[in-house]
Design a protein around this motif. Structure first.
Motif, PDB file in Angstrom:
ATOM      1  N   LEU A  95      41.210  49.062  24.844  1.00  0.00           N
ATOM      2  CA  LEU A  95      41.738  48.064  25.772  1.00  0.00           C
ATOM      3  C   LEU A  95      42.273  48.763  27.014  1.00  0.00           C
ATOM      4  O   LEU A  95      43.046  49.718  26.906  1.00  0.00           O
ATOM      5  CB  LEU A  95      42.885  47.283  25.122  1.00  0.00           C
ATOM      6  CG  LEU A  95      42.517  46.212  24.118  1.00  0.00           C
ATOM      7  CD1 LEU A  95      43.768  45.699  23.420  1.00  0.00           C
ATOM      8  CD2 LEU A  95      41.798  45.078  24.781  1.00  0.00           C
ATOM      9  N   LEU A  96      41.853  48.296  28.176  1.00  0.00           N
ATOM     10  CA  LEU A  96      42.310  48.852  29.445  1.00  0.00           C
ATOM     11  C   LEU A  96      43.254  47.860  30.106  1.00  0.00           C
ATOM     12  O   LEU A  96      42.853  46.746  30.439  1.00  0.00           O
ATOM     13  CB  LEU A  96      41.116  49.112  30.375  1.00  0.00           C
ATOM     14  CG  LEU A  96      40.033  50.051  29.849  1.00  0.00           C
ATOM     15  CD1 LEU A  96      38.880  50.121  30.843  1.00  0.00           C
ATOM     16  CD2 LEU A  96      40.609  51.432  29.584  1.00  0.00           C
ATOM     17  N   GLY A  97      44.490  48.250  30.294  1.00  0.00           N
ATOM     18  CA  GLY A  97      45.467  47.395  30.961  1.00  0.00           C
ATOM     19  C   GLY A  97      45.236  47.379  32.463  1.00  0.00           C
ATOM     20  O   GLY A  97      45.086  48.429  33.083  1.00  0.00           O
ATOM     21  N   MET A  98      45.202  46.191  33.049  1.00  0.00           N
ATOM     22  CA  MET A  98      44.921  46.044  34.482  1.00  0.00           C
ATOM     23  C   MET A  98      46.095  45.461  35.260  1.00  0.00           C
ATOM     24  O   MET A  98      46.023  45.319  36.470  1.00  0.00           O
ATOM     25  CB  MET A  98      43.689  45.171  34.684  1.00  0.00           C
ATOM     26  CG  MET A  98      42.415  45.732  34.059  1.00  0.00           C
ATOM     27  SD  MET A  98      41.981  47.374  34.634  1.00  0.00           S
ATOM     28  CE  MET A  98      41.517  47.004  36.314  1.00  0.00           C
ATOM     29  N   GLY A  99      47.171  45.106  34.594  1.00  0.00           N
ATOM     30  CA  GLY A  99      48.308  44.507  35.291  1.00  0.00           C
ATOM     31  C   GLY A  99      48.042  43.060  35.658  1.00  0.00           C
ATOM     32  O   GLY A  99      47.235  42.383  35.038  1.00  0.00           O
ATOM     33  N   TYR A 108      39.008  44.633  28.885  1.00  0.00           N
ATOM     34  CA  TYR A 108      40.200  44.553  29.717  1.00  0.00           C
ATOM     35  C   TYR A 108      41.269  43.635  29.127  1.00  0.00           C
ATOM     36  O   TYR A 108      40.966  42.675  28.428  1.00  0.00           O
ATOM     37  CB  TYR A 108      39.850  43.991  31.096  1.00  0.00           C
ATOM     38  CG  TYR A 108      38.899  44.834  31.904  1.00  0.00           C
ATOM     39  CD1 TYR A 108      39.285  46.077  32.387  1.00  0.00           C
ATOM     40  CD2 TYR A 108      37.625  44.369  32.211  1.00  0.00           C
ATOM     41  CE1 TYR A 108      38.425  46.844  33.157  1.00  0.00           C
ATOM     42  CE2 TYR A 108      36.757  45.131  32.977  1.00  0.00           C
ATOM     43  CZ  TYR A 108      37.161  46.359  33.442  1.00  0.00           C
ATOM     44  OH  TYR A 108      36.308  47.123  34.194  1.00  0.00           O
ATOM     45  N   ALA A 109      42.507  43.956  29.483  1.00  0.00           N
ATOM     46  CA  ALA A 109      43.636  43.079  29.200  1.00  0.00           C
ATOM     47  C   ALA A 109      44.488  43.018  30.459  1.00  0.00           C
ATOM     48  O   ALA A 109      44.600  43.996  31.194  1.00  0.00           O
ATOM     49  CB  ALA A 109      44.465  43.607  28.035  1.00  0.00           C
ATOM     50  N   LEU A 110      45.050  41.869  30.711  1.00  0.00           N
ATOM     51  CA  LEU A 110      45.922  41.672  31.870  1.00  0.00           C
ATOM     52  C   LEU A 110      47.383  41.703  31.424  1.00  0.00           C
ATOM     53  O   LEU A 110      47.677  41.657  30.223  1.00  0.00           O
ATOM     54  CB  LEU A 110      45.594  40.353  32.554  1.00  0.00           C
ATOM     55  CG  LEU A 110      44.170  40.246  33.116  1.00  0.00           C
ATOM     56  CD1 LEU A 110      43.873  38.827  33.549  1.00  0.00           C
ATOM     57  CD2 LEU A 110      43.974  41.213  34.267  1.00  0.00           C
ATOM     58  N   ALA A 111      48.273  41.764  32.383  1.00  0.00           N
ATOM     59  CA  ALA A 111      49.709  41.786  32.087  1.00  0.00           C
ATOM     60  C   ALA A 111      50.079  40.619  31.181  1.00  0.00           C
ATOM     61  O   ALA A 111      49.483  39.545  31.264  1.00  0.00           O
ATOM     62  CB  ALA A 111      50.502  41.726  33.386  1.00  0.00           C
ATOM     63  N   GLY A 112      51.037  40.849  30.324  1.00  0.00           N
ATOM     64  CA  GLY A 112      51.463  39.811  29.392  1.00  0.00           C
ATOM     65  C   GLY A 112      50.574  39.732  28.163  1.00  0.00           C
ATOM     66  O   GLY A 112      50.537  38.719  27.469  1.00  0.00           O
ATOM     67  N   LEU A 135      37.893  39.336  36.372  1.00  0.00           N
ATOM     68  CA  LEU A 135      39.315  39.487  36.066  1.00  0.00           C
ATOM     69  C   LEU A 135      40.222  38.614  36.905  1.00  0.00           C
ATOM     70  O   LEU A 135      41.340  38.330  36.529  1.00  0.00           O
ATOM     71  CB  LEU A 135      39.719  40.948  36.227  1.00  0.00           C
ATOM     72  CG  LEU A 135      39.073  41.900  35.220  1.00  0.00           C
ATOM     73  CD1 LEU A 135      39.356  43.344  35.595  1.00  0.00           C
ATOM     74  CD2 LEU A 135      39.557  41.606  33.828  1.00  0.00           C
ATOM     75  N   ALA A 136      39.742  38.218  38.077  1.00  0.00           N
ATOM     76  CA  ALA A 136      40.574  37.406  38.967  1.00  0.00           C
ATOM     77  C   ALA A 136      39.661  36.566  39.850  1.00  0.00           C
ATOM     78  O   ALA A 136      38.535  36.951  40.142  1.00  0.00           O
ATOM     79  CB  ALA A 136      41.462  38.297  39.823  1.00  0.00           C
ATOM     80  N   ALA A 137      40.162  35.438  40.252  1.00  0.00           N
ATOM     81  CA  ALA A 137      39.398  34.569  41.146  1.00  0.00           C
ATOM     82  C   ALA A 137      39.059  35.332  42.425  1.00  0.00           C
ATOM     83  O   ALA A 137      39.891  36.060  42.962  1.00  0.00           O
ATOM     84  CB  ALA A 137      40.204  33.320  41.473  1.00  0.00           C
ATOM     85  N   GLY A 138      37.828  35.193  42.863  1.00  0.00           N
ATOM     86  CA  GLY A 138      37.413  35.830  44.097  1.00  0.00           C
ATOM     87  C   GLY A 138      36.875  37.242  43.927  1.00  0.00           C
ATOM     88  O   GLY A 138      36.350  37.816  44.867  1.00  0.00           O
ATOM     89  N   ARG A 139      36.977  37.833  42.747  1.00  0.00           N
ATOM     90  CA  ARG A 139      36.427  39.169  42.518  1.00  0.00           C
ATOM     91  C   ARG A 139      34.954  39.046  42.152  1.00  0.00           C
ATOM     92  O   ARG A 139      34.566  38.183  41.385  1.00  0.00           O
ATOM     93  CB  ARG A 139      37.179  39.894  41.408  1.00  0.00           C
ATOM     94  CG  ARG A 139      38.591  40.293  41.854  1.00  0.00           C
ATOM     95  CD  ARG A 139      39.115  41.512  41.146  1.00  0.00           C
ATOM     96  NE  ARG A 139      38.320  42.699  41.328  1.00  0.00           N
ATOM     97  CZ  ARG A 139      38.449  43.543  42.361  1.00  0.00           C
ATOM     98  NH1 ARG A 139      39.331  43.305  43.308  1.00  0.00           N
ATOM     99  NH2 ARG A 139      37.706  44.620  42.430  1.00  0.00           N
ATOM    100  N   ASP A 140      34.148  39.927  42.690  1.00  0.00           N
ATOM    101  CA  ASP A 140      32.714  39.966  42.427  1.00  0.00           C
ATOM    102  C   ASP A 140      32.472  40.830  41.193  1.00  0.00           C
ATOM    103  O   ASP A 140      32.710  42.042  41.218  1.00  0.00           O
ATOM    104  CB  ASP A 140      32.002  40.541  43.653  1.00  0.00           C
ATOM    105  CG  ASP A 140      30.502  40.624  43.497  1.00  0.00           C
ATOM    106  OD1 ASP A 140      29.982  40.353  42.397  1.00  0.00           O
ATOM    107  OD2 ASP A 140      29.840  40.982  44.491  1.00  0.00           O
TER     108      ASP A 140
END
Length: 139
Positions: A73-77, A19-23, A113-118
């Motif tokens: 690479l999968l963009g996730m925003g 995964y890749a996030l925005a930016g 990928l983000a805080a709080g995600r399982d």
């Protein structure tokens, strides 16, 4: 398609899906893989239109000294905007892309990928999306 779950290190062969996030921010596993590939993912992002936005994909053929065939690479925003449906759709798009490339072995590395995600739930969502995309009705 056979789907299995395992705790493992970075893949040694086949395709790696990360995964890749925005930016153009790589996930932890993607950054580790980029380091292993001597910055190939960072260079590929810098020389493309891929920014890690939702729904974007970037396929990078693995460099010479790697036994991997490719990295997808999968963009996730933005991390705060990631939903369960986005996780399913990302895995489905990876299966679709790799099936059309003739790939027969792939490892999806599910990161937090983000805080709080399982992460376990995200892995299950990824498997569900991959399974849905791989379904074929051939009569």
């Amino acid at each position: 398609m056979k789907i299995t779950f395992a705790n493992q290190d970075l893949p040694k062969s086949g395709a790696a899906i990360v995964y890749a996030l925005a930016g153009r921010k790589l996930s932890a596993s993607a950054a580790q893989l980029d380091k292993q590939l001597a910055g190939a993912l960072t260079r590929a992002m810098a020389n493309s239109r891929f920014k890690g936005d939702k729904g974007q994909t970037l396929e990078v053929l693995a460099p010479g000294k790697s036994d991997l065939t490719r990295v997808l690479l999968l963009g996730m925003g933005a991390a705060k905007d990631i939903t369960d449906l986005m996780i399913e759709n990302a895995a489905a798009s990876a299966v679709k892309r790799l099936n059309s490339s003739g790939e027969n072995e792939a490892t999806l590395i599910v990161d937090s990928l983000a805080a709080g995600r399982d992460t376990g739930a995200d892995a299950a969502r990824s498997a569900f999306g991959a399974l849905l995309e791989s379904y074929r009705f051939d009569k």
